[in-house]
Design a protein around this motif. Structure first.
Motif, PDB file in Angstrom:
ATOM      1  N   TYR A 382       0.817  -1.206   0.000  1.00  0.00           N
ATOM      2  CA  TYR A 382       0.000   0.000   0.000  1.00  0.00           C
ATOM      3  C   TYR A 382       0.856   1.264   0.000  1.00  0.00           C
ATOM      4  O   TYR A 382       0.609   2.186  -0.770  1.00  0.00           O
ATOM      5  CB  TYR A 382      -0.946  -0.010   1.204  1.00  0.00           C
ATOM      6  CG  TYR A 382      -1.572   1.319   1.423  1.00  0.00           C
ATOM      7  CD1 TYR A 382      -2.609   1.735   0.600  1.00  0.00           C
ATOM      8  CD2 TYR A 382      -1.080   2.205   2.372  1.00  0.00           C
ATOM      9  CE1 TYR A 382      -3.155   2.985   0.742  1.00  0.00           C
ATOM     10  CE2 TYR A 382      -1.619   3.455   2.516  1.00  0.00           C
ATOM     11  CZ  TYR A 382      -2.651   3.844   1.692  1.00  0.00           C
ATOM     12  OH  TYR A 382      -3.177   5.088   1.821  1.00  0.00           O
ATOM     13  N   ILE A 385       2.491   1.748  -3.428  1.00  0.00           N
ATOM     14  CA  ILE A 385       1.524   2.141  -4.460  1.00  0.00           C
ATOM     15  C   ILE A 385       1.065   3.575  -4.237  1.00  0.00           C
ATOM     16  O   ILE A 385       0.974   4.366  -5.181  1.00  0.00           O
ATOM     17  CB  ILE A 385       0.295   1.204  -4.414  1.00  0.00           C
ATOM     18  CG1 ILE A 385       0.704  -0.219  -4.716  1.00  0.00           C
ATOM     19  CG2 ILE A 385      -0.787   1.697  -5.345  1.00  0.00           C
ATOM     20  CD1 ILE A 385       0.564  -0.641  -6.114  1.00  0.00           C
ATOM     21  N   SER A 386       0.770   3.920  -2.986  1.00  0.00           N
ATOM     22  CA  SER A 386       0.226   5.258  -2.788  1.00  0.00           C
ATOM     23  C   SER A 386       1.300   6.314  -3.047  1.00  0.00           C
ATOM     24  O   SER A 386       0.991   7.382  -3.574  1.00  0.00           O
ATOM     25  CB  SER A 386      -0.392   5.400  -1.392  1.00  0.00           C
ATOM     26  OG  SER A 386       0.598   5.533  -0.430  1.00  0.00           O
ATOM     27  N   ILE A 389       1.393   6.591  -6.839  1.00  0.00           N
ATOM     28  CA  ILE A 389       0.256   7.333  -7.394  1.00  0.00           C
ATOM     29  C   ILE A 389       0.415   8.820  -7.082  1.00  0.00           C
ATOM     30  O   ILE A 389       0.160   9.675  -7.927  1.00  0.00           O
ATOM     31  CB  ILE A 389      -1.079   6.800  -6.828  1.00  0.00           C
ATOM     32  CG1 ILE A 389      -1.284   5.349  -7.251  1.00  0.00           C
ATOM     33  CG2 ILE A 389      -2.244   7.639  -7.325  1.00  0.00           C
ATOM     34  CD1 ILE A 389      -2.556   4.740  -6.735  1.00  0.00           C
ATOM     35  N   LEU A 398      -1.301   0.830 -11.402  1.00  0.00           N
ATOM     36  CA  LEU A 398      -2.448  -0.030 -11.690  1.00  0.00           C
ATOM     37  C   LEU A 398      -1.966  -1.418 -12.107  1.00  0.00           C
ATOM     38  O   LEU A 398      -2.516  -2.442 -11.671  1.00  0.00           O
ATOM     39  CB  LEU A 398      -3.303   0.600 -12.794  1.00  0.00           C
ATOM     40  CG  LEU A 398      -4.685  -0.010 -12.956  1.00  0.00           C
ATOM     41  CD1 LEU A 398      -5.472   0.096 -11.665  1.00  0.00           C
ATOM     42  CD2 LEU A 398      -5.443   0.671 -14.066  1.00  0.00           C
ATOM     43  N   ILE A 401      -0.868  -3.285  -9.064  1.00  0.00           N
ATOM     44  CA  ILE A 401      -2.004  -3.810  -8.295  1.00  0.00           C
ATOM     45  C   ILE A 401      -2.566  -5.055  -8.966  1.00  0.00           C
ATOM     46  O   ILE A 401      -2.833  -6.067  -8.311  1.00  0.00           O
ATOM     47  CB  ILE A 401      -3.100  -2.733  -8.157  1.00  0.00           C
ATOM     48  CG1 ILE A 401      -2.624  -1.637  -7.198  1.00  0.00           C
ATOM     49  CG2 ILE A 401      -4.391  -3.332  -7.666  1.00  0.00           C
ATOM     50  CD1 ILE A 401      -3.671  -0.606  -6.889  1.00  0.00           C
TER      51      ILE A 401
ATOM     52  N   LEU B 168      -9.183  -4.777  -5.399  1.00  0.00           N
ATOM     53  CA  LEU B 168      -7.955  -4.063  -5.737  1.00  0.00           C
ATOM     54  C   LEU B 168      -8.259  -2.813  -6.568  1.00  0.00           C
ATOM     55  O   LEU B 168      -7.639  -1.775  -6.385  1.00  0.00           O
ATOM     56  CB  LEU B 168      -6.990  -4.999  -6.471  1.00  0.00           C
ATOM     57  CG  LEU B 168      -6.420  -6.101  -5.586  1.00  0.00           C
ATOM     58  CD1 LEU B 168      -5.600  -7.078  -6.387  1.00  0.00           C
ATOM     59  CD2 LEU B 168      -5.581  -5.522  -4.474  1.00  0.00           C
ATOM     60  N   LEU B 169      -9.252  -2.940  -7.459  1.00  0.00           N
ATOM     61  CA  LEU B 169      -9.669  -1.745  -8.194  1.00  0.00           C
ATOM     62  C   LEU B 169     -10.167  -0.692  -7.220  1.00  0.00           C
ATOM     63  O   LEU B 169      -9.866   0.493  -7.344  1.00  0.00           O
ATOM     64  CB  LEU B 169     -10.780  -2.095  -9.190  1.00  0.00           C
ATOM     65  CG  LEU B 169     -10.360  -2.895 -10.418  1.00  0.00           C
ATOM     66  CD1 LEU B 169     -11.569  -3.189 -11.283  1.00  0.00           C
ATOM     67  CD2 LEU B 169      -9.336  -2.117 -11.228  1.00  0.00           C
ATOM     68  N   LEU B 171      -9.288  -0.339  -4.142  1.00  0.00           N
ATOM     69  CA  LEU B 171      -8.140   0.221  -3.411  1.00  0.00           C
ATOM     70  C   LEU B 171      -7.497   1.334  -4.225  1.00  0.00           C
ATOM     71  O   LEU B 171      -7.170   2.405  -3.702  1.00  0.00           O
ATOM     72  CB  LEU B 171      -7.121  -0.882  -3.115  1.00  0.00           C
ATOM     73  CG  LEU B 171      -5.857  -0.431  -2.401  1.00  0.00           C
ATOM     74  CD1 LEU B 171      -6.195   0.062  -1.009  1.00  0.00           C
ATOM     75  CD2 LEU B 171      -4.843  -1.558  -2.305  1.00  0.00           C
ATOM     76  N   PHE B 172      -7.342   1.069  -5.514  1.00  0.00           N
ATOM     77  CA  PHE B 172      -6.743   2.074  -6.388  1.00  0.00           C
ATOM     78  C   PHE B 172      -7.572   3.360  -6.361  1.00  0.00           C
ATOM     79  O   PHE B 172      -7.038   4.454  -6.188  1.00  0.00           O
ATOM     80  CB  PHE B 172      -6.664   1.517  -7.810  1.00  0.00           C
ATOM     81  CG  PHE B 172      -5.893   2.370  -8.767  1.00  0.00           C
ATOM     82  CD1 PHE B 172      -4.520   2.233  -8.862  1.00  0.00           C
ATOM     83  CD2 PHE B 172      -6.530   3.296  -9.556  1.00  0.00           C
ATOM     84  CE1 PHE B 172      -3.796   3.023  -9.740  1.00  0.00           C
ATOM     85  CE2 PHE B 172      -5.812   4.090 -10.437  1.00  0.00           C
ATOM     86  CZ  PHE B 172      -4.442   3.954 -10.530  1.00  0.00           C
ATOM     87  N   ILE B 175      -7.171   5.206  -3.023  1.00  0.00           N
ATOM     88  CA  ILE B 175      -5.907   5.951  -2.910  1.00  0.00           C
ATOM     89  C   ILE B 175      -5.981   7.226  -3.744  1.00  0.00           C
ATOM     90  O   ILE B 175      -5.568   8.297  -3.315  1.00  0.00           O
ATOM     91  CB  ILE B 175      -4.720   5.081  -3.362  1.00  0.00           C
ATOM     92  CG1 ILE B 175      -4.554   3.879  -2.439  1.00  0.00           C
ATOM     93  CG2 ILE B 175      -3.432   5.885  -3.358  1.00  0.00           C
ATOM     94  CD1 ILE B 175      -3.472   2.914  -2.872  1.00  0.00           C
ATOM     95  N   TYR B 176      -6.554   7.088  -4.937  1.00  0.00           N
ATOM     96  CA  TYR B 176      -6.648   8.268  -5.792  1.00  0.00           C
ATOM     97  C   TYR B 176      -7.488   9.352  -5.128  1.00  0.00           C
ATOM     98  O   TYR B 176      -7.104  10.512  -5.086  1.00  0.00           O
ATOM     99  CB  TYR B 176      -7.256   7.880  -7.152  1.00  0.00           C
ATOM    100  CG  TYR B 176      -7.236   9.010  -8.144  1.00  0.00           C
ATOM    101  CD1 TYR B 176      -6.119   9.241  -8.925  1.00  0.00           C
ATOM    102  CD2 TYR B 176      -8.316   9.872  -8.264  1.00  0.00           C
ATOM    103  CE1 TYR B 176      -6.075  10.299  -9.810  1.00  0.00           C
ATOM    104  CE2 TYR B 176      -8.290  10.937  -9.149  1.00  0.00           C
ATOM    105  CZ  TYR B 176      -7.164  11.146  -9.934  1.00  0.00           C
ATOM    106  OH  TYR B 176      -7.130  12.194 -10.797  1.00  0.00           O
TER     107      TYR B 176
END
Lengths: 460, 481
Positions: A382, A385-386, A389, A398, A401, B168-169, B171-172, B175-176
């Protein structure tokens, strides 16, 4: 800083302890006590005023001290894991520990260097020791093959690395990180010589971290090397290599990021895809761990692509989570091999019934590898990834993930195997063994998952 | 504090089982789930529906990232908690007459699941929501894998990977959204404040929607569902169909509509059409099913399709109906799956053609089955009627053509449910049913409370509608700007 000298002395001490017939059986105690003492000693370097030593060859800043701490602690765990792996009556057993201590010394140099020459020495100290260790099972065909493969390809990569360093020196006139950084940030048009050097350096480092397309050595070397050496490579060595990689790119090459960002992003994608999809097809646990290590390398590289913001603390957290999970998995692997079992995934069948404690602990380790909350593995992925992003790398994130979904598949396949019915009429499972290292790893995984703030705030 | 206790109690209960032995395991598990239900009722007694944040508990967790352990109850959350805590004891009780191997792990997993489900319904922090969302998946993975029937392994894997892909989508997207919040926080209020361009809202919408749609499941994301329901042990199926799928619908209402309202409005047509296709398609397949458990699985897809369409009508009635129907569907489907379990337990088959004439052998069973069935086909004065009527009203306000298709769910539902009753309960007894015994005490203890709730909430749904009304209004206030 004194840690670096003392670990080398500890290596020498191990060699001498190994020479004496009466002292040899204490080899393990000596090295474990020594490394743990250094682990404690290392904390005194935190928040020192003067962090630069040896005419600015090494710099023990927070980053270096933190990673040194992790490396020492993980090394101590690996040593403890080796308890039943060596025959302490045999001459030369002390050598293993001596060489491993030198590897750790190389690793510490790699996380603390502030000069490219020092980086090179660190990598060489680590690699040469590892070539020897990979072949340390002298009578085994696979072990010899692993050593030779690792040596030839490693030497080749070292050539790239050295060539790159030379070119950078040619362009910037310095080995010193701060001066190179000043050069990169100060000039508008960097010469091609510099880019060529940067690219060469990158290739050398990518080889060391086993990123695709330079990963082909990893599965064979992992499989052929003795278990304890493999666990050492998968944890200590990998963490050191990534810490070195990140240190170099964040201090020196941040200003030229548009030149390498795309290449490295492509490498990340390739590494994640190849690592995860190859792991899918493995039936041997050790090979699977090798490929999952490649996939993890992809994730850690993503921190380097992100570079800015909290990338350092994300990488730091990932290293801890990854080391804990890998060591846990290797602890199980070593239990299996002690029972004389093949290292195929199928030999884990029925473990849930025969030894539920080990099975549940291993299950926690696998959940963490798969990145399921609230384990450390989830937060590790996490954070990276964060950060990625946040720095605008949406597409790569993406992909990261989505490929981790493939990872989840093969980790959960193992979990399903753990709890499936044992094969009829076979006694092949570790019945009453336990492993304190495995317990410790599971505790670290859960604790780091519940209180991640403690770790990530260190390097903020 | 109360909210925190609701989460912690099942977890502690699950841990306490490890010191138990033999029969006391299931009894303790039952007692703990009952105490949790009593606490939820206690929360309801002193509840002021107009206050959207009650029994709040907030504790910084990862302050540097704006993550806090923040939970509270509003009307909608409480309704879901009531559903979860009401069904869990019944699910545990339904296992009392059956033998499940390794009871310790089995009941511990059920209680852990309850903990995670309650967590999903009460959390006010997106990160925490994701954690609980994933946490709910782990126990059901093991329940499906280890206590599932034939082909448990491949089916569980399909289900697990399918739902995780959605997560997971999500989660993405989370975060965004987090990175767009001005103060970098995961709190739901911060998410409400995020203003995004319509195109961005659209792709965030689809990422979140797919995650929820897989869980619900909405056509065409439903392919994991029939086999997973069919293969699972009865408690597993009950957890999945009774409570877990409500996570998805709840997610739509709490985490999708208020967060990306423009994205929802722009894409509502697609969603409603998909949901309607799902209704007609699943009903049609249910009619031709010969296997009773499969029939229930498909009928579930049809019912949740209507709920989804109702949510996306963005009307007061649609959302009220969705809330009521979540409760009704949860209760009814658990009852029906238990009926299927009883049938299988006595006849060793789910094939309806092998049954028949049970009514004369087991009047208690037949009567309770009939009540649950009538609730499921939305007969007036049962709970199903309240929900489906409001839903259809909501969809009608959205589009009358769509409403006509959605209405098919009631008609077709009546067809296949009554046909199944006729095949199993009426007519001549068969070889499989000639020794059919009536309900045991424990079985009655499960089915009677369900029947009571079906009739009680059908006769007098007002307290429940009043309970969710302020939450519904709050959600709609984001849509109708």
């Amino acid at each position: 800083m004194n840690v670096l000298i003392l670990i080398s002395c500890l290596g020498l001490l191990s060699l001498f302890v190994g020479l004496s017939d009466s002292l040899r059986r204490y080899s393990l105690q000596v090295i474990v006590a020594g490394v743990l003492a250094l682990f404690v000693l290392n904390f005194f370097n935190w928040n020192q005023e003067n962090t630069r030593y040896y005419h600015d060859m090494v710099n023990f800043d927070h980053y270096a001290v933190a990673f040194t701490g992790v490396i020492l602690f993980v090394a101590a765990l690996v040593f403890m894991l080796s308890k039943d792996q060596f025959n302490f009556d045999e001459k030369g057993t002390g050598d293993y520990y001596g060489i491993m201590a030198f590897t750790v010394a190389g690793a510490i140099m790699m996380v603390s260097y502030s000069n490219l020459a020092m980086l090179f020495i660190g990598i060489e100290a680590l690699s040469v020791s590892l070539y020897t260790l990979a072949g340390s099972k002298k009578t085994s065909h696979e072990s010899n093959e692993a050593a030779l493969k690792y040596f030839i390809l490693g030497a080749f990569a070292t050539g790239f690395l050295l060539f790159g360093i030379t070119m950078i020196y040619g362009a910037t006139g310095s080995f010193n990180l701060a001066e190179i950084a000043a050069y990169v940030n100060g000039s508008k048009d960097l010469p091609y010589l510099f880019y060529a050097g940067l690219l060469m350096l990158m290739v050398g480092l990518l080889f060391k971290v086993s990123a695709a397309p330079f990963h082909f050595w990893a599965p064979d070397v992992y499989e052929g090397s003795p278990n304890i050496v493999t666990s050492f490579m998968a944890t200590v060595v990998k963490i050191a290599a990534f810490a070195a990689f990140y240190r170099l790119f964040s201090t020196c090459f941040g200003g030229a990021s548009e030149q390498w960002e795309m290449i490295l992003s492509a490498v990340v994608v390739l590494t994640l895809v190849i690592g995860n999809f190859s792991a899918l097809a493995q039936s041997n646990l050790k090979r699977l761990l090798a490929y999952s290590g490649i996939a993890n390398a992809g994730f850690m590289l993503l921190a380097i692509v992100a570079l800015k913001g909290d990338a350092a603390s994300a990488l730091f957290y990932y290293s801890i989570a990854y080391a804990a999970a890998s060591l846990g998995a290797f602890a199980v692997l070593i239990l299996l091999s002690e029972e004389g079992q093949t290292l195929s995934i199928d030999s884990l069948r029925g473990l849930g019934k025969k030894n539920p404690v080990v099975a549940v602990l291993f299950c926690i380790v696998l959940l963490s590898m798969a990145g399921i909350p609230p384990t450390a593995g989830f937060f590790a992925k996490y954070f990276i990834i964060s950060t990625a992003i946040a720095n605008g790398h949406l597409a790569v994130s993406l992909i990261a993930i989505l490929t981790s979904l493939v990872g989840i598949y093969y980790y959960f396949k193992i979990i399903a195997t753990l709890f499936s019915a044992p094969v009829e009429g076979s006694e092949n499972t570790i019945a009453e063994k336990k492993s304190y290292i495995l317990i410790l790893c599971a505790v670290i995984i859960i604790a780091a998952g519940i209180l991640p703030e403690l770790i990530i705030s260190l390097l903020r | 504090m109360m909210t925190l206790l609701l989460i912690v109690l099942p977890l502690l209960g699950a841990l306490s089982l490890f010191v138990m032995k033999g029969d006391s395991i299931k009894k303790t598990a039952f007692a703990i789930s009952l105490v949790t239900f009593a606490m939820a009722i206690g929360a309801w007694i002193n509840f002021d529906a107009s206050n959207l944040s009650q029994y709040a508990f907030k504790q910084d967790w990862i302050p540097s990232l704006g993550i806090s352990f923040s939970v509270n109850l509003d009307g909608l959350s409480l309704l879901m908690v009531l559903l979860t805590t009401f069904l869990t004891p019944l699910i545990i009780l339904s296992t009392f007459d059956r033998e499940y191997k390794n009871p310790l792990a089995f009941y511990a997993l059920i209680l852990t699941m309850e903990m995670a489900l309650i967590g999903v319904f009460v959390t006010q922090d997106a990160f925490l929501f994701y954690i609980f969302w994933e946490l709910a998946l782990i126990p059901i993975y093991f329940i499906s894998l280890l206590w599932g029937g034939e082909n448990a392994r491949p089916i569980t894997f399909k289900f697990f990977l399918y739902t995780l892909a959605g997560s997971l989508l999500m989660l993405f997207a989370i975060i965004y959204l987090y990175l767009q919040t001005p103060e970098h926080s995961f709190a739901i209020e911060a998410f409400h404040k995020v203003i995004l361009a319509p195109e961005t809202q659209s792709w965030i919408f689809w990422m979140l929607f797919i995650a929820f749609a897989i869980k619900i499941p909405v056509f065409p994301f439903h392919t994991w569902q029939p086999s997973t329901y069919h293969m699972n042990s009865t408690p597993g199926t009950m957890l999945l169909s009774g409570i877990m799928l409500k996570m998805g619908i709840f997610g739509l209402m709490r985490w999708l509509l208020p967060v990306v309202p423009q994205g929802c409005i722009d894409n509502a047509d697609y969603v409603v059409i998909l949901a309607t296709i799902g209704i007609v398609y699943a009903s049609a397949i249910a009619i031709v099913q010969k296997d009773f458990k499969k029939l229930l699985a498909y009928s579930s897809i049809a019912h949740v399709g209507l709920i989804t369409a109702g949510v996306f009508s963005f009307t007061d009635n649609g959302l009220r109906g969705a809330s009521m129907q979540m409760l009704a569907h949860g209760v009814n489907v658990v009852g029906l799956f238990f009926v299927a379990d009883i049938l299988f337990n006595r006849t060793k088959t789910f094939e309806m053609k092998d049954m028949g004439g049970i009514r004369s052998k087991a009047p208690w069973f037949a009567t309770l089955f009939l009540i649950i069935l009538l609730g499921s086909v939305a007969l007036p004065l049962t709970n199903g009627f309240v929900g489906e009527f409001l839903l259809l009203l909501g969809v009608y306000e959205y589009s009358n053509v769509i409403a006509a298709f959605c209405g098919l769910t009631i008609i077709l539902g009546a067809v296949y449910m009554l046909m199944s009753y006729q095949k199993t309960m009426l007519g001549e007894t068969s070889a499989a049913t000639k020794d059919f015994t009536d309900l045991t005490f424990n079985e009655k203890a499960v089915l009677i409370p369900i029947a009571i709730v079906i009739i009680a909430t059908g006769l007098y749904p007002k307290p429940l509608i009043d309970l969710v009304e302020p939450s519904v209004q709050y959600i709609l206030s984001f849509i109708n700007i």
